[in-house]
Design a protein around this motif. Structure first.
Motif, PDB file in Angstrom:
ATOM      1  N   ASP A 142      40.344  56.758  28.893  1.00 34.87           N
ATOM      2  CA  ASP A 142      40.902  57.583  29.968  1.00 34.87           C
ATOM      3  C   ASP A 142      40.000  58.779  30.249  1.00 34.87           C
ATOM      4  O   ASP A 142      40.360  59.920  29.968  1.00 34.87           O
ATOM      5  CB  ASP A 142      42.316  58.027  29.615  1.00 34.87           C
ATOM      6  N   SER A 143      38.840  58.512  30.819  1.00 41.29           N
ATOM      7  CA  SER A 143      37.900  59.565  31.195  1.00 41.29           C
ATOM      8  C   SER A 143      38.333  60.161  32.531  1.00 41.29           C
ATOM      9  O   SER A 143      38.443  59.445  33.522  1.00 41.29           O
ATOM     10  CB  SER A 143      36.486  58.987  31.324  1.00 41.29           C
ATOM     11  N   PRO A 144      38.580  61.477  32.567  1.00 41.03           N
ATOM     12  CA  PRO A 144      39.023  62.100  33.829  1.00 41.03           C
ATOM     13  C   PRO A 144      37.952  62.021  34.913  1.00 41.03           C
ATOM     14  O   PRO A 144      36.761  61.943  34.630  1.00 41.03           O
ATOM     15  CB  PRO A 144      39.277  63.557  33.447  1.00 41.03           C
ATOM     16  N   ALA A 145      38.399  62.070  36.143  1.00 37.50           N
ATOM     17  CA  ALA A 145      37.478  62.144  37.286  1.00 37.50           C
ATOM     18  C   ALA A 145      36.941  63.566  37.382  1.00 37.50           C
ATOM     19  O   ALA A 145      37.630  64.530  37.044  1.00 37.50           O
ATOM     20  CB  ALA A 145      38.193  61.760  38.567  1.00 37.50           C
ATOM     21  N   THR A 146      35.726  63.684  37.866  1.00 41.17           N
ATOM     22  CA  THR A 146      35.141  65.008  38.083  1.00 41.17           C
ATOM     23  C   THR A 146      35.741  65.634  39.344  1.00 41.17           C
ATOM     24  O   THR A 146      36.254  64.909  40.212  1.00 41.17           O
ATOM     25  CB  THR A 146      33.612  64.912  38.258  1.00 41.17           C
ATOM     26  N   GLU A 205      34.122  59.570  40.734  1.00 48.93           N
ATOM     27  CA  GLU A 205      33.225  59.556  39.572  1.00 48.93           C
ATOM     28  C   GLU A 205      33.906  60.167  38.349  1.00 48.93           C
ATOM     29  O   GLU A 205      34.432  61.274  38.412  1.00 48.93           O
ATOM     30  CB  GLU A 205      31.971  60.353  39.906  1.00 48.93           C
ATOM     31  N   PRO A 206      33.898  59.449  37.221  1.00 46.16           N
ATOM     32  CA  PRO A 206      34.498  59.991  36.001  1.00 46.16           C
ATOM     33  C   PRO A 206      33.507  60.887  35.257  1.00 46.16           C
ATOM     34  O   PRO A 206      32.309  60.872  35.527  1.00 46.16           O
ATOM     35  CB  PRO A 206      34.817  58.736  35.184  1.00 46.16           C
ATOM     36  N   GLU A 207      34.030  61.639  34.298  1.00 45.69           N
ATOM     37  CA  GLU A 207      33.160  62.475  33.475  1.00 45.69           C
ATOM     38  C   GLU A 207      32.201  61.621  32.662  1.00 45.69           C
ATOM     39  O   GLU A 207      31.056  62.001  32.457  1.00 45.69           O
ATOM     40  CB  GLU A 207      34.005  63.375  32.570  1.00 45.69           C
ATOM     41  N   ASP A 265      47.726  54.211  36.276  1.00 47.07           N
ATOM     42  CA  ASP A 265      48.212  55.293  35.431  1.00 47.07           C
ATOM     43  C   ASP A 265      47.094  56.056  34.725  1.00 47.07           C
ATOM     44  O   ASP A 265      47.352  57.104  34.130  1.00 47.07           O
ATOM     45  CB  ASP A 265      49.211  54.760  34.402  1.00 47.07           C
ATOM     46  N   LEU A 266      45.867  55.577  34.794  1.00 44.83           N
ATOM     47  CA  LEU A 266      44.761  56.280  34.138  1.00 44.83           C
ATOM     48  C   LEU A 266      44.392  57.529  34.932  1.00 44.83           C
ATOM     49  O   LEU A 266      44.375  57.510  36.166  1.00 44.83           O
ATOM     50  CB  LEU A 266      43.561  55.352  33.972  1.00 44.83           C
ATOM     51  N   SER A 267      44.067  58.595  34.242  1.00 42.92           N
ATOM     52  CA  SER A 267      43.890  59.908  34.883  1.00 42.92           C
ATOM     53  C   SER A 267      42.786  59.929  35.929  1.00 42.92           C
ATOM     54  O   SER A 267      42.892  60.673  36.906  1.00 42.92           O
ATOM     55  CB  SER A 267      43.661  60.991  33.835  1.00 42.92           C
ATOM     56  N   VAL A 326      30.001  58.616  32.782  1.00 42.81           N
ATOM     57  CA  VAL A 326      29.388  57.692  33.732  1.00 42.81           C
ATOM     58  C   VAL A 326      28.489  56.729  32.955  1.00 42.81           C
ATOM     59  O   VAL A 326      27.932  57.078  31.927  1.00 42.81           O
ATOM     60  CB  VAL A 326      28.561  58.474  34.785  1.00 42.81           C
ATOM     61  N   GLY A 327      28.350  55.500  33.465  1.00 46.32           N
ATOM     62  CA  GLY A 327      27.446  54.536  32.850  1.00 46.32           C
ATOM     63  C   GLY A 327      28.014  53.882  31.610  1.00 46.32           C
ATOM     64  O   GLY A 327      27.264  53.421  30.753  1.00 46.32           O
ATOM     65  N   ARG A 328      29.323  53.831  31.515  1.00 46.28           N
ATOM     66  CA  ARG A 328      29.981  53.231  30.353  1.00 46.28           C
ATOM     67  C   ARG A 328      31.010  52.203  30.801  1.00 46.28           C
ATOM     68  O   ARG A 328      31.456  52.214  31.935  1.00 46.28           O
ATOM     69  CB  ARG A 328      30.650  54.313  29.512  1.00 46.28           C
ATOM     70  N   MET A 329      31.383  51.356  29.892  1.00 46.18           N
ATOM     71  CA  MET A 329      32.436  50.370  30.143  1.00 46.18           C
ATOM     72  C   MET A 329      33.769  51.108  29.982  1.00 46.18           C
ATOM     73  O   MET A 329      34.241  51.304  28.869  1.00 46.18           O
ATOM     74  CB  MET A 329      32.346  49.216  29.141  1.00 46.18           C
TER      75      MET A 329
END
Length: 185
Positions: A25-29, A13-15, A52-54, A17-20
């Motif tokens: 590059d939204s980090p994962a929680t 799950e990224p920081e 390569d995305l975080s 959520v609910g977005r395209m």
């Protein structure tokens, strides 16, 4: 025909959520990273590869060292990248979901471009058990390439964060696969 196991793991799950989230590059929680590490815990693999995305890279690093390959990135949503579905013109979004190749997001990537990227990444995989930590779109593109699923079929798969798809891949020209496992949260 030589075959190998391919495990496709969607990032945690990224920081945001609910977005395209394509190139955003939204980090994962921490919870998302832990879920991926738990999901991949018992997998016996010779190779680990990550986008390569975080949000994918951090999950892969929690599992073990991984080779970074940007071809496993998510679809680029162009002008929609980072937006919630409610912020996008519903008719344009509907056309995209109906046919992501002929109605891509403004300034975004066509489905066929994502498929071509992922096909190249698949062709370069070693013939040994491999784990790829990637994104929902790239996983769907891999299912399209390896299993022949059409657009409607690949979007029918529920691939929540930290879900794992296991395939038996046969090396041929082209490569093909059979889904042998699907684990979701």
């Amino acid at each position: 025909m030589t075959g190998f196991r391919l495990h496709l793991l969607r990032h945690g799950e990224p920081e945001l959520v609910g977005r395209m989230l394509g190139r955003t590059d939204s980090p994962a929680t921490p919870k998302g990273i832990a879920a991926c590490a738990e999901r991949a815990g018992g997998l016996a693999v010779a190779h680990r590869i990550t986008s390569d995305l975080s949000r994918a890279r951090a999950c892969a690093e929690a599992i073990g060292a991984a080779e970074v390959d940007p071809r496993w990135r998510e679809l680029d949503f162009g002008a929609w990248d980072g937006l919630a579905a409610a912020e996008i013109d519903p008719q344009a979004l509907g056309r995209f979901w109906d046919d992501p190749d002929t109605a891509p997001p403004p300034g975004g990537e066509r489905w066929s471009d994502l498929v071509a990227r992922v096909r190249g990444a698949l062709d370069d995989l070693p013939l040994e058990p491999t784990l790829v930590v990637t994104h929902g779109g790239a996983m769907r593109a891999a299912l399209h390439v390896l299993c022949g699923f059409d657009n409607r079929a690949v979007w029918a798969f529920a691939l929540p964060y930290a879900s794992l798809v296991t395939l038996q891949v046969w090396d041929g020209s082209p490569r093909s696969a059979q889904v042998t496992g699907l684990v979701t949260a």
